[in-house]
Scaffold this motif. Structure first.
Motif, PDB file in Angstrom:
ATOM      1  N   LEU A  84       0.817  -1.147  -0.036  1.00 56.68           N
ATOM      2  CA  LEU A  84       0.099  -0.058   0.093  1.00 56.68           C
ATOM      3  C   LEU A  84       0.763   1.187  -0.001  1.00 56.68           C
ATOM      4  CD1 LEU A  84      -2.988  -1.369   2.394  1.00 56.68           C
ATOM      5  CD2 LEU A  84      -3.037  -0.188   0.196  1.00 56.68           C
ATOM      6  N   LYS A  85       0.356   2.153  -0.571  1.00 60.16           N
ATOM      7  CA  LYS A  85       0.946   3.643  -0.730  1.00 60.16           C
ATOM      8  C   LYS A  85       0.076   4.598  -0.222  1.00 60.16           C
ATOM      9  CE  LYS A  85       2.982   2.130  -5.215  1.00 60.16           C
ATOM     10  NZ  LYS A  85       3.110   2.298  -6.569  1.00 60.16           N
ATOM     11  N   VAL A  86       0.678   5.841   0.117  1.00 56.47           N
ATOM     12  CA  VAL A  86      -0.050   6.946   0.985  1.00 56.47           C
ATOM     13  C   VAL A  86      -1.060   7.068  -0.203  1.00 56.47           C
ATOM     14  CG1 VAL A  86       0.400   9.110   1.552  1.00 56.47           C
ATOM     15  CG2 VAL A  86       1.920   7.649   2.235  1.00 56.47           C
ATOM     16  N   GLU A  87      -0.730   7.230  -1.462  1.00 55.62           N
ATOM     17  CA  GLU A  87      -1.881   7.825  -2.502  1.00 55.62           C
ATOM     18  C   GLU A  87      -3.085   6.723  -2.723  1.00 55.62           C
ATOM     19  OE1 GLU A  87       1.309   7.543  -2.823  1.00 55.62           O
ATOM     20  OE2 GLU A  87       2.041   6.550  -4.801  1.00 55.62           O
ATOM     21  N   ASP A  88      -3.038   5.549  -1.779  1.00 55.99           N
ATOM     22  CA  ASP A  88      -4.268   4.646  -1.747  1.00 55.99           C
ATOM     23  C   ASP A  88      -5.238   5.024  -0.758  1.00 55.99           C
ATOM     24  OD1 ASP A  88      -1.970   1.999  -2.177  1.00 55.99           O
ATOM     25  OD2 ASP A  88      -3.231   2.845  -3.848  1.00 55.99           O
ATOM     26  N   THR A  89      -4.813   6.117   0.098  1.00 53.12           N
ATOM     27  CA  THR A  89      -5.743   6.428   1.096  1.00 53.12           C
ATOM     28  C   THR A  89      -6.862   6.993   0.563  1.00 53.12           C
ATOM     29  OG1 THR A  89      -3.930   7.057   2.505  1.00 53.12           O
ATOM     30  CG2 THR A  89      -5.973   8.153   2.977  1.00 53.12           C
ATOM     31  N   ALA A  90      -7.986   6.353   1.039  1.00 53.99           N
ATOM     32  CA  ALA A  90      -9.568   6.823   0.349  1.00 53.99           C
ATOM     33  C   ALA A  90     -10.485   5.984   1.253  1.00 53.99           C
ATOM     34  CB  ALA A  90      -9.432   6.388  -1.121  1.00 53.99           C
ATOM     35  N   VAL A  91     -11.728   6.285   0.832  1.00 60.63           N
ATOM     36  CA  VAL A  91     -12.846   5.476   1.386  1.00 60.63           C
ATOM     37  C   VAL A  91     -13.211   4.376   0.233  1.00 60.63           C
ATOM     38  CG1 VAL A  91     -15.445   5.220   1.852  1.00 60.63           C
ATOM     39  CG2 VAL A  91     -14.033   7.052   2.797  1.00 60.63           C
ATOM     40  N   TYR A  92     -13.230   3.148   0.322  1.00 55.97           N
ATOM     41  CA  TYR A  92     -13.383   2.226  -0.715  1.00 55.97           C
ATOM     42  C   TYR A  92     -14.758   1.598  -0.567  1.00 55.97           C
ATOM     43  CZ  TYR A  92      -8.332   2.046  -1.401  1.00 55.97           C
ATOM     44  OH  TYR A  92      -7.108   2.339  -2.083  1.00 55.97           O
ATOM     45  N   TYR A  93     -15.349   1.313  -1.750  1.00 55.30           N
ATOM     46  CA  TYR A  93     -16.868   1.198  -2.087  1.00 55.30           C
ATOM     47  C   TYR A  93     -16.777  -0.295  -2.910  1.00 55.30           C
ATOM     48  CZ  TYR A  93     -17.939   5.814  -0.261  1.00 55.30           C
ATOM     49  OH  TYR A  93     -17.950   6.965   0.309  1.00 55.30           O
ATOM     50  N   CYS A  94     -17.668  -1.053  -2.469  1.00 55.43           N
ATOM     51  CA  CYS A  94     -17.767  -2.365  -3.423  1.00 55.43           C
ATOM     52  C   CYS A  94     -19.162  -1.906  -3.834  1.00 55.43           C
ATOM     53  CB  CYS A  94     -18.003  -3.365  -2.604  1.00 55.43           C
ATOM     54  SG  CYS A  94     -19.291  -3.743  -1.202  1.00 55.43           S
ATOM     55  N   ASN A  95     -19.396  -2.465  -5.106  1.00 50.16           N
ATOM     56  CA  ASN A  95     -20.546  -2.552  -5.779  1.00 50.16           C
ATOM     57  C   ASN A  95     -20.746  -3.885  -6.583  1.00 50.16           C
ATOM     58  OD1 ASN A  95     -22.860  -1.756  -7.102  1.00 50.16           O
ATOM     59  ND2 ASN A  95     -22.015  -1.067  -9.147  1.00 50.16           N
ATOM     60  N   VAL A  96     -21.743  -4.537  -5.990  1.00 46.18           N
ATOM     61  CA  VAL A  96     -21.934  -5.955  -6.453  1.00 46.18           C
ATOM     62  C   VAL A  96     -23.110  -6.207  -6.948  1.00 46.18           C
ATOM     63  CG1 VAL A  96     -22.232  -8.243  -5.180  1.00 46.18           C
ATOM     64  CG2 VAL A  96     -20.641  -6.669  -3.891  1.00 46.18           C
ATOM     65  N   HIS A  97     -23.145  -7.159  -7.948  1.00 47.04           N
ATOM     66  CA  HIS A  97     -24.145  -7.520  -8.953  1.00 47.04           C
ATOM     67  C   HIS A  97     -24.634  -8.973  -8.766  1.00 47.04           C
ATOM     68  CE1 HIS A  97     -22.850  -3.886 -11.167  1.00 47.04           C
ATOM     69  NE2 HIS A  97     -21.593  -4.179 -11.000  1.00 47.04           N
ATOM     70  N   LEU A  98     -25.613  -9.026  -8.037  1.00 49.64           N
ATOM     71  CA  LEU A  98     -26.126 -10.215  -7.551  1.00 49.64           C
ATOM     72  C   LEU A  98     -27.293 -10.634  -7.804  1.00 49.64           C
ATOM     73  CD1 LEU A  98     -27.920 -10.022  -4.699  1.00 49.64           C
ATOM     74  CD2 LEU A  98     -25.967  -9.231  -3.869  1.00 49.64           C
ATOM     75  N   ARG A  99     -27.624 -12.063  -7.700  1.00 50.33           N
ATOM     76  CA  ARG A  99     -28.914 -12.701  -7.826  1.00 50.33           C
ATOM     77  C   ARG A  99     -29.362 -13.115  -6.587  1.00 50.33           C
ATOM     78  NH1 ARG A  99     -30.658 -14.003 -13.240  1.00 50.33           N
ATOM     79  NH2 ARG A  99     -28.451 -14.425 -13.717  1.00 50.33           N
ATOM     80  N   ARG A 100     -30.764 -12.763  -6.036  1.00 44.40           N
ATOM     81  CA  ARG A 100     -30.987 -13.235  -4.928  1.00 44.40           C
ATOM     82  C   ARG A 100     -31.736 -14.481  -4.798  1.00 44.40           C
ATOM     83  NH1 ARG A 100     -34.274  -8.490  -1.570  1.00 44.40           N
ATOM     84  NH2 ARG A 100     -34.113  -9.865  -0.243  1.00 44.40           N
ATOM     85  N   THR A 101     -32.183 -14.819  -5.953  1.00 41.26           N
ATOM     86  CA  THR A 101     -32.760 -16.099  -6.133  1.00 41.26           C
ATOM     87  C   THR A 101     -32.354 -16.755  -7.485  1.00 41.26           C
ATOM     88  OG1 THR A 101     -34.902 -15.353  -6.890  1.00 41.26           O
ATOM     89  CG2 THR A 101     -34.737 -15.367  -4.503  1.00 41.26           C
ATOM     90  N   ALA A 102     -32.879 -18.100  -7.542  1.00 47.14           N
ATOM     91  CA  ALA A 102     -32.213 -18.661  -8.949  1.00 47.14           C
ATOM     92  C   ALA A 102     -33.354 -17.881  -9.897  1.00 47.14           C
ATOM     93  CB  ALA A 102     -32.581 -20.115  -8.758  1.00 47.14           C
ATOM     94  N   GLY A 103     -34.197 -17.653  -9.880  1.00 49.19           N
ATOM     95  CA  GLY A 103     -35.055 -17.040 -10.867  1.00 49.19           C
ATOM     96  C   GLY A 103     -35.060 -15.658 -10.984  1.00 49.19           C
TER      97      GLY A 103
END
Length: 120
Positions: A84-103
């Motif tokens: 890690l570098k100083v310039e990696d300082t930040a708030v990190y967010y995930c964006n997940v694409h998911l399927r809750r049920t099979a259909g």
């Protein structure tokens, strides 16, 4: 579904952290994930992406240092961050694409963000 982000914290330059985004309930599948970050007074920046088939894409500034992964058994996505570098300082967010049920449709959900501070 809510995504619970964790793993952020204070680390020295050269150190490592592993960020996680975990689904709040059991889901059918995670189809893809992106991680973004936003440093103070800067625009949100793309960090990494992965699809369930395994293809990945990384921002130029993190290539060779970060690894994105999906664990469908745990309904969790990860971002392993090394050298890690100083310039990696930040708030990190995930964006997940998911399927809750099979259909069900694939829908996108954002984690709440986790702060990474790289400082000596």
């Amino acid at each position: 579904v809510q995504l619970q982000a964790s793993g952020g914290g204070l680390v020295q330059p050269g150190g490592s952290l592993r960020l996680s985004c975990a689904a709040s309930e059991s889901i059918f599948s995670i189809n893809a994930v992106e991680w973004y970050r936003q440093a103070p007074e800067k625009q949100r920046e793309f960090v990494a992406a992965r699809v369930s088939g395994g293809a990945t894409n990384y921002g130029d500034s993190v290539k060779g240092r970060f690894t994105i992964s999906i664990d469908n058994a745990k309904d969790t996505v990860y971002l392993q961050m090394n050298n890690l570098k100083v310039e990696d300082t930040a708030v990190y967010y995930c964006n997940v694409h998911l399927r809750r049920t099979a259909g069900g449709r694939v829908r996108s959900y954002w984690g709440q963000g986790t702060l990474v501070t790289v400082s000596s």
